[in-house]
Motif scaffolding. Structure first.
Motif, PDB file in Angstrom:
ATOM      1  N   GLU A 179      -4.160  -6.455  22.998  1.00  0.00           N
ATOM      2  CA  GLU A 179      -3.050  -6.523  22.013  1.00  0.00           C
ATOM      3  C   GLU A 179      -3.671  -5.922  20.594  1.00  0.00           C
ATOM      4  O   GLU A 179      -2.850  -4.925  20.000  1.00  0.00           O
ATOM      5  N   ASN A 180      -4.842  -6.321  20.295  1.00  0.00           N
ATOM      6  CA  ASN A 180      -5.351  -5.704  18.988  1.00  0.00           C
ATOM      7  C   ASN A 180      -5.840  -4.274  18.835  1.00  0.00           C
ATOM      8  O   ASN A 180      -5.528  -3.489  18.100  1.00  0.00           O
ATOM      9  N   LEU A 181      -6.147  -3.735  20.196  1.00  0.00           N
ATOM     10  CA  LEU A 181      -6.202  -2.200  20.305  1.00  0.00           C
ATOM     11  C   LEU A 181      -5.092  -1.536  20.230  1.00  0.00           C
ATOM     12  O   LEU A 181      -5.118  -0.461  19.692  1.00  0.00           O
ATOM     13  N   SER A 182      -4.068  -2.183  20.681  1.00  0.00           N
ATOM     14  CA  SER A 182      -2.645  -1.458  20.948  1.00  0.00           C
ATOM     15  C   SER A 182      -2.027  -1.563  19.305  1.00  0.00           C
ATOM     16  O   SER A 182      -1.673  -0.550  19.114  1.00  0.00           O
ATOM     17  N   LYS A 183      -2.448  -2.431  18.632  1.00  0.00           N
ATOM     18  CA  LYS A 183      -2.033  -2.623  17.311  1.00  0.00           C
ATOM     19  C   LYS A 183      -2.810  -1.751  16.331  1.00  0.00           C
ATOM     20  O   LYS A 183      -2.167  -1.109  15.542  1.00  0.00           O
ATOM     21  N   SER A 184      -4.020  -1.706  16.521  1.00  0.00           N
ATOM     22  CA  SER A 184      -4.946  -0.630  15.883  1.00  0.00           C
ATOM     23  C   SER A 184      -4.453   0.660  16.053  1.00  0.00           C
ATOM     24  O   SER A 184      -4.253   1.488  15.075  1.00  0.00           O
ATOM     25  N   GLN A 186      -1.520   1.619  16.792  1.00  0.00           N
ATOM     26  CA  GLN A 186       0.000   2.029  16.369  1.00  0.00           C
ATOM     27  C   GLN A 186      -0.210   2.294  14.855  1.00  0.00           C
ATOM     28  O   GLN A 186       0.353   2.978  14.355  1.00  0.00           O
ATOM     29  N   LYS A 187      -1.309   1.518  14.157  1.00  0.00           N
ATOM     30  CA  LYS A 187      -1.601   1.750  12.758  1.00  0.00           C
ATOM     31  C   LYS A 187      -1.963   3.093  12.388  1.00  0.00           C
ATOM     32  O   LYS A 187      -1.776   3.736  11.700  1.00  0.00           O
ATOM     33  N   ILE A 188      -2.983   3.502  13.271  1.00  0.00           N
ATOM     34  CA  ILE A 188      -3.467   4.898  13.094  1.00  0.00           C
ATOM     35  C   ILE A 188      -2.487   6.018  13.548  1.00  0.00           C
ATOM     36  O   ILE A 188      -2.549   6.807  12.586  1.00  0.00           O
ATOM     37  N   VAL A 189      -1.745   5.634  14.566  1.00  0.00           N
ATOM     38  CA  VAL A 189      -0.532   6.571  14.729  1.00  0.00           C
ATOM     39  C   VAL A 189       0.442   6.755  13.477  1.00  0.00           C
ATOM     40  O   VAL A 189       0.847   7.993  12.801  1.00  0.00           O
ATOM     41  N   LYS A 190       0.687   5.574  12.858  1.00  0.00           N
ATOM     42  CA  LYS A 190       1.472   5.565  11.743  1.00  0.00           C
ATOM     43  C   LYS A 190       1.010   6.160  10.445  1.00  0.00           C
ATOM     44  O   LYS A 190       1.700   6.949   9.837  1.00  0.00           O
ATOM     45  N   LYS A 191      -0.403   5.918  10.150  1.00  0.00           N
ATOM     46  CA  LYS A 191      -1.115   6.342   9.127  1.00  0.00           C
ATOM     47  C   LYS A 191      -1.061   8.035   9.387  1.00  0.00           C
ATOM     48  O   LYS A 191      -0.907   8.900   8.408  1.00  0.00           O
TER      49      LYS A 191
END
Length: 201
Positions: A179-184, A186-191
């Protein structure tokens, strides 16, 4: 015992269910083990008590042992031993109800006058021996059940429960990391998307 599992939510639910079953059953098993242990001790004590009683009865008659050469064994035979069964902590054990003897008639004028008393003595000995055998059987059955219950308690307490807890911990950790990897990610993709927007804009 190695618990086989997969790193997913279905496996986690299944393991949690298995763990709950064992945690719920453990106190009952421990109570059963304690009850059986107590019953084994009672049966053992009773067997020992009957052994002592038998030895005392025999030793009290040592002086008249010579007379027993005249005794005719067929004057008293056991025709039936009536037993029933009773459950103790889920174990079916024998209970002595009654002992029936065959006592053929004999002439008191033709046989020694101590025979009636001797027959009663033999009857008493037979009753003690049979009761002792019943209690011994009871003790063996209860002890066998107690050993099996102890094995199950140990299996649950020392192997399965810690095994399931460990497996659940590993799956939870894995799912949290995922889940943490998935969130990370997602953050990278957003940035990246924001940067792209900024450079385009």
């Amino acid at each position: 015992m190695t618990i086989k599992f997969q790193y997913n939510k279905t496996a986690l639910q299944s393991l949690n269910k298995q763990l709950k079953v064992r945690l719920k059953a453990l106190p009952t098993l421990k109570n059963k083990e304690a009850a059986l242990r107590l019953e084994v001790k009672k049966a053992k004590d009773k067997t020992f008590e009957l052994e002592k009683e038998l030895a005392q009865k025999i030793s009290s008659n040592v002086k008249s042992m010579g007379l027993w050469n005249e005794y005719i064994p067929k004057l008293l035979t056991i025709s039936e031993v009536k037993t029933s069964s009773k459950k103790i902590a889920g174990v079916s054990i024998p209970i002595l109800n009654e002992i029936f003897f065959n006592e053929p008639k004999f002439s008191l004028f033709e046989q020694p006058k101590w025979f009636p008393q001797g027959i009663e003595y033999v009857k008493e000995l037979a009753m003690i021996v049979i009761e002792k055998e019943i209690f011994n059987r009871k003790m063996l059955l209860l002890d066998h059940a107690r050993r099996k219950t102890t094995q199950k308690v140990n299996l649950y307490e020392k192997v399965q429960i810690p095994g399931y807890q460990d497996a659940i911990r590993k799956i939870k950790r894995f799912l949290e990391d995922e889940e943490n990897l998935s969130k990370s990610a997602q953050k990278i993709v957003k940035k990246r998307q924001q940067k792209q927007k900024e450079t385009i804009g």
